[in-house]
Design a protein around this motif. Sequence first.
Motif, PDB file in Angstrom:
ATOM      1  N   ASP A   1     -72.948  83.382  -9.135  1.00  0.00           N
ATOM      2  CA  ASP A   1     -72.405  84.405  -8.237  1.00  0.00           C
ATOM      3  C   ASP A   1     -71.126  85.038  -8.786  1.00  0.00           C
ATOM      4  O   ASP A   1     -70.875  86.220  -8.580  1.00  0.00           O
ATOM      5  CB  ASP A   1     -72.094  83.795  -6.868  1.00  0.00           C
ATOM      6  CG  ASP A   1     -73.368  83.528  -6.082  1.00  0.00           C
ATOM      7  OD1 ASP A   1     -74.433  83.994  -6.536  1.00  0.00           O
ATOM      8  OD2 ASP A   1     -73.301  82.871  -5.038  1.00  0.00           O
ATOM      9  N   TYR A   2     -70.282  84.246  -9.470  1.00  0.00           N
ATOM     10  CA  TYR A   2     -69.003  84.815  -9.890  1.00  0.00           C
ATOM     11  C   TYR A   2     -69.156  85.847 -10.998  1.00  0.00           C
ATOM     12  O   TYR A   2     -68.255  86.647 -11.214  1.00  0.00           O
ATOM     13  CB  TYR A   2     -67.991  83.731 -10.280  1.00  0.00           C
ATOM     14  CG  TYR A   2     -68.467  82.737 -11.292  1.00  0.00           C
ATOM     15  CD1 TYR A   2     -68.880  81.476 -10.880  1.00  0.00           C
ATOM     16  CD2 TYR A   2     -68.501  83.054 -12.635  1.00  0.00           C
ATOM     17  CE1 TYR A   2     -69.318  80.550 -11.801  1.00  0.00           C
ATOM     18  CE2 TYR A   2     -68.936  82.127 -13.564  1.00  0.00           C
ATOM     19  CZ  TYR A   2     -69.346  80.875 -13.144  1.00  0.00           C
ATOM     20  OH  TYR A   2     -69.779  79.965 -14.058  1.00  0.00           O
TER      21      TYR A   2
ATOM     22  N   ARG B   1     -71.584  88.069 -10.836  1.00  0.00           N
ATOM     23  CA  ARG B   1     -71.845  89.245 -10.003  1.00  0.00           C
ATOM     24  C   ARG B   1     -70.523  89.786  -9.456  1.00  0.00           C
ATOM     25  O   ARG B   1     -70.285  90.992  -9.460  1.00  0.00           O
ATOM     26  CB  ARG B   1     -72.786  88.840  -8.864  1.00  0.00           C
ATOM     27  CG  ARG B   1     -73.284  89.990  -8.027  1.00  0.00           C
ATOM     28  CD  ARG B   1     -74.194  89.488  -6.929  1.00  0.00           C
ATOM     29  NE  ARG B   1     -73.503  88.499  -6.077  1.00  0.00           N
ATOM     30  CZ  ARG B   1     -74.071  87.876  -5.067  1.00  0.00           C
ATOM     31  NH1 ARG B   1     -75.327  88.107  -4.765  1.00  0.00           N
ATOM     32  NH2 ARG B   1     -73.389  87.020  -4.334  1.00  0.00           N
ATOM     33  N   THR B   2     -69.659  88.871  -9.005  1.00  0.00           N
ATOM     34  CA  THR B   2     -68.347  89.291  -8.514  1.00  0.00           C
ATOM     35  C   THR B   2     -67.585  90.042  -9.609  1.00  0.00           C
ATOM     36  O   THR B   2     -66.982  91.091  -9.352  1.00  0.00           O
ATOM     37  CB  THR B   2     -67.510  88.064  -8.078  1.00  0.00           C
ATOM     38  OG1 THR B   2     -68.281  87.291  -7.175  1.00  0.00           O
ATOM     39  CG2 THR B   2     -66.223  88.490  -7.417  1.00  0.00           C
TER      40      THR B   2
ATOM     41  N   ARG C   1     -68.778  91.676 -12.122  1.00  0.00           N
ATOM     42  CA  ARG C   1     -69.376  92.991 -12.341  1.00  0.00           C
ATOM     43  C   ARG C   1     -68.957  93.939 -11.216  1.00  0.00           C
ATOM     44  O   ARG C   1     -68.693  95.110 -11.455  1.00  0.00           O
ATOM     45  CB  ARG C   1     -70.898  92.874 -12.391  1.00  0.00           C
ATOM     46  CG  ARG C   1     -71.395  92.027 -13.540  1.00  0.00           C
ATOM     47  CD  ARG C   1     -71.496  92.806 -14.828  1.00  0.00           C
ATOM     48  NE  ARG C   1     -72.649  93.692 -14.845  1.00  0.00           N
ATOM     49  CZ  ARG C   1     -72.621  94.949 -15.243  1.00  0.00           C
ATOM     50  NH1 ARG C   1     -71.484  95.473 -15.634  1.00  0.00           N
ATOM     51  NH2 ARG C   1     -73.698  95.683 -15.248  1.00  0.00           N
ATOM     52  N   ALA C   2     -68.880  93.418  -9.994  1.00  0.00           N
ATOM     53  CA  ALA C   2     -68.487  94.261  -8.866  1.00  0.00           C
ATOM     54  C   ALA C   2     -67.032  94.702  -8.995  1.00  0.00           C
ATOM     55  O   ALA C   2     -66.612  95.691  -8.410  1.00  0.00           O
ATOM     56  CB  ALA C   2     -68.704  93.528  -7.547  1.00  0.00           C
ATOM     57  N   LYS C   3     -66.237  93.928  -9.756  1.00  0.00           N
ATOM     58  CA  LYS C   3     -64.839  94.297  -9.975  1.00  0.00           C
ATOM     59  C   LYS C   3     -64.713  95.405 -10.997  1.00  0.00           C
ATOM     60  O   LYS C   3     -63.634  95.954 -11.175  1.00  0.00           O
ATOM     61  CB  LYS C   3     -64.089  93.085 -10.545  1.00  0.00           C
ATOM     62  CG  LYS C   3     -63.433  92.207  -9.533  1.00  0.00           C
ATOM     63  CD  LYS C   3     -63.214  90.848 -10.118  1.00  0.00           C
ATOM     64  CE  LYS C   3     -61.902  90.540 -10.678  1.00  0.00           C
ATOM     65  NZ  LYS C   3     -61.742  89.143 -11.084  1.00  0.00           N
TER      66      LYS C   3
ATOM     67  N   HIS D   1     -65.694  85.637 -18.409  1.00  0.00           N
ATOM     68  CA  HIS D   1     -66.027  84.687 -17.341  1.00  0.00           C
ATOM     69  C   HIS D   1     -67.114  83.688 -17.719  1.00  0.00           C
ATOM     70  O   HIS D   1     -67.028  82.525 -17.354  1.00  0.00           O
ATOM     71  CB  HIS D   1     -66.433  85.442 -16.073  1.00  0.00           C
ATOM     72  CG  HIS D   1     -65.295  86.156 -15.426  1.00  0.00           C
ATOM     73  ND1 HIS D   1     -64.435  85.527 -14.570  1.00  0.00           N
ATOM     74  CD2 HIS D   1     -64.863  87.419 -15.538  1.00  0.00           C
ATOM     75  CE1 HIS D   1     -63.511  86.396 -14.168  1.00  0.00           C
ATOM     76  NE2 HIS D   1     -63.745  87.545 -14.746  1.00  0.00           N
TER      77      HIS D   1
ATOM     78  N   ASN E   1     -67.108  79.029 -18.977  1.00  0.00           N
ATOM     79  CA  ASN E   1     -67.878  78.198 -18.058  1.00  0.00           C
ATOM     80  C   ASN E   1     -69.061  77.530 -18.743  1.00  0.00           C
ATOM     81  O   ASN E   1     -69.542  76.504 -18.286  1.00  0.00           O
ATOM     82  CB  ASN E   1     -68.372  79.049 -16.884  1.00  0.00           C
ATOM     83  CG  ASN E   1     -67.347  79.112 -15.770  1.00  0.00           C
ATOM     84  OD1 ASN E   1     -67.120  78.125 -15.093  1.00  0.00           O
ATOM     85  ND2 ASN E   1     -66.694  80.257 -15.611  1.00  0.00           N
TER      86      ASN E   1
END
Lengths: 315, 530
Positions: A211-212, A214-215, A217-219, A230, A234
């Motif tokens: 999910d992060y 996607r977050t 990319r949304a940023k 990111h 990880n």
Amino acid sequence: MLRYALTRALSLGLSLVVASVVIFAVIEVIPGDPAAYMLGMNATPEAVAALRGQLGLEGSVVSRYLGWAGGMLSGDFGVSYTYKVPVADLVAQRLWVSLPLALYALALSTLIAFPVGLIAAARRGGATDYGIMGATQLGIAVPNFWFAMLLVMVFAVNLRWFSAGGFPGWEDGLLAGLKALTLPAIALALPQASILARVMRSALIETLGQDYIRTARAKGLSRRQAVLRHALRNALIPVLTIIGLQFSFLLAGAIIIENVFFLPGLGRLVFQAITQRDLIVVESLVMLLVFAVIVVTFLVDLAYAAVDPRLRRRT
Amino acid sequence: MIRLEDLSVTIHGAPILSEVSLDIAPGKVTGLVGESGSGKSITALAMMGLLPHGSTASGHAWLEEGDVLAKTEREMCTLRGNRVGMIFQEPMTALNPLKTIGDQVAETLVIHGRATKREALEIARARLARVGLPEDRFPLGRYPHELSGGQRQRVCIAMAVALNPELLIADEPTTALDVTTQAQILDLLKRLVAEEGMSLLLITHDLAVVSGLADHVAVMQAGRIVEQGPTEALFRSMAHPYTRKLFAASSHQPARVAQAEDVPLLTVENAVRDYATARLGIFGQPGRFRAVNGVSFTLRRGESLGLVGESGCGKSTLTRAILGLDALQGGAIRLDGQEIHAGPHLDATIRRRMQVVFQDPYGSFNPRWRVERLVAEPFHLSPEHLPDRRDRVARALEDVGLEPEAMHRFIHEFSGGQRQRIAIARALITNPDLIVLDEAVSALDVRVRAQILDLLARLQEEHGLAYLFISHDLSVVRSVTDRVMVMKGGEIVEEGPTEAVFAAPAHDYTKALIAATPRIPADWQGEQNA
């Protein structure tokens, strides 16, 4: 972080003690006389008795263990039965070949695997990915001594860029030493890099589904930025685990490659010591390798904590 | 004005959105409501230019900067996070676990070249304070795992609004949160919209959430907007049959009669459950955390008992102890007088008489087994070999409203609602006295949820079942239980007949829970019912 490091160090120190007891027990305590074993079938009883004295086999098990372990702590590994020189000197000599070789191979393997795994993950399902997956499959399947012989054929026999084997020693300068280790390091690194690249790829692909990402990319991060900023860090945990295992393997597991390139390394020393039944050398070497593996494990544990804040407990 | 015009999306050729048109007014909240799979999230992702692989979009999505659908990926990167921000449903996983919250908020600013790293951190500090995470209690150096779900959602909001976007898209922002946290987050969103003049597109399946927050509502079904209008007017008229169905389902009251006998079935006496926490120091003793602290209650035969509370209150720990999965540190739990001892020695007859249905209809089945084997699995609890196993599976499936032929299929061939029916069939097959329903309808869409609640009511009547109904959803608990217990901090703080507790809550915590539950204003509902 400090507490984490101390806890890990303590537990690894304990493993070291346990390992030393097991090694000592296997070689010296279990039934059968090491001295008789070392001298072979035709030994006279006098020779066996003399060797027993030399090996320090007289006395209680506990005092023998403490003598052996204490000697190692102070750098006294005993005297090799076949080479008639202190084991510590033998090991030190060989370590100057094996350790640089292992580090060299590990560096090469990591340098190859990171970008390759990254590209494969970024182009997942595309032609590049299939090509990389095929090549790494081949890299894992083909034995490293075959790579070694191929490298010798091409770069030593035909192109004459490198020598086909042997090690001049570090006295001739850093460059000459590194040059002699280059072909063996490549031969060792290729299969390791194949494994590492595949681990890197699958770890990254898993991370990219999180999910992060996607977050991110949304940023407004581009795909590339999301991967580099990111996903990469990880995905490192499984990769670090494999790197740790590979280093331990490279340090002692290079027997065949050392033989192909005629390198005086630890692998060959173990091999020779075993064939010559030189238990003193075998015992010390095995202990040394256990120590190396434990140190590497400790470093990998520290690297985990450096990467992942969840592993560092707040104090 | 942000405007969607005839937005259509296909994924690998299958139509997902058909001619969606929607105006999103500045400084207002626009609600987009529908069930899962209706296309709500795809609409949002289309506006972000983040459609999944294999998608093709047509139509227009107008922002101040022009048509989003006509923009290149590079242009979209400059828009995302800058002119359009988005937050998602699952705050627990939405943040990078390896980066501090300060860095993650600052990144939005740095990526768009609006500030140097140092300035960005200053702004991040201000934005985090703005969303209710002031620096003195939540330093920038905190990592996500040190924050709760609600706090993480605040970080996500701070990230999304760091650059004062024109549009904020919130995709089910509170669905994974507790009711009181939900109320706080919704309040925060409302305030941000009012004070910063941005538009909010609020995507949710929850009509009550929309009714409390949105100025304008669009109802979506199967990739189309079937009805839209100003919130109050839409709720009052409910012109489209689908809207009416959604509404009816969300406030559905299954027809059930209280049938509790005055015979205790499950008794819990002073149950205590401790967890070991991290050691303090290398040689220190592990700490203790008391998750369940002296809980006592009795569940009667045929009764439906609710257990409500927020995450972390000890509901799940208590449930595990009742099911015999974890041992107690004090007290006793008895089923029909027989004490439940956790571990391998748990009596098979107790297991047989007590079954459970979990929340996640996707994760609680072995994907490689056929339904027949899944449903028949509890039979290993019965001592005798059962020659009529297949008939019993068929009967259980019929009982839950499925065709007996379903037994030959695999679980992935079923929808979420059907899977939950199969889970209930699996629980029924041993003829239990008690079924523990652990958030059993929480993951379902409202209409499916209504059907499952009806099914549960019918099965209770037919089989004389007792239910322990665990949920964070107060309205559901209210509609299906005879008695309710409210749990907080490992203790039962209030207990009583459901209607009495909801009508006149005695404990402050119960009052807070009830007050935080979103509700559609009562006077909006009159007209379509009449």
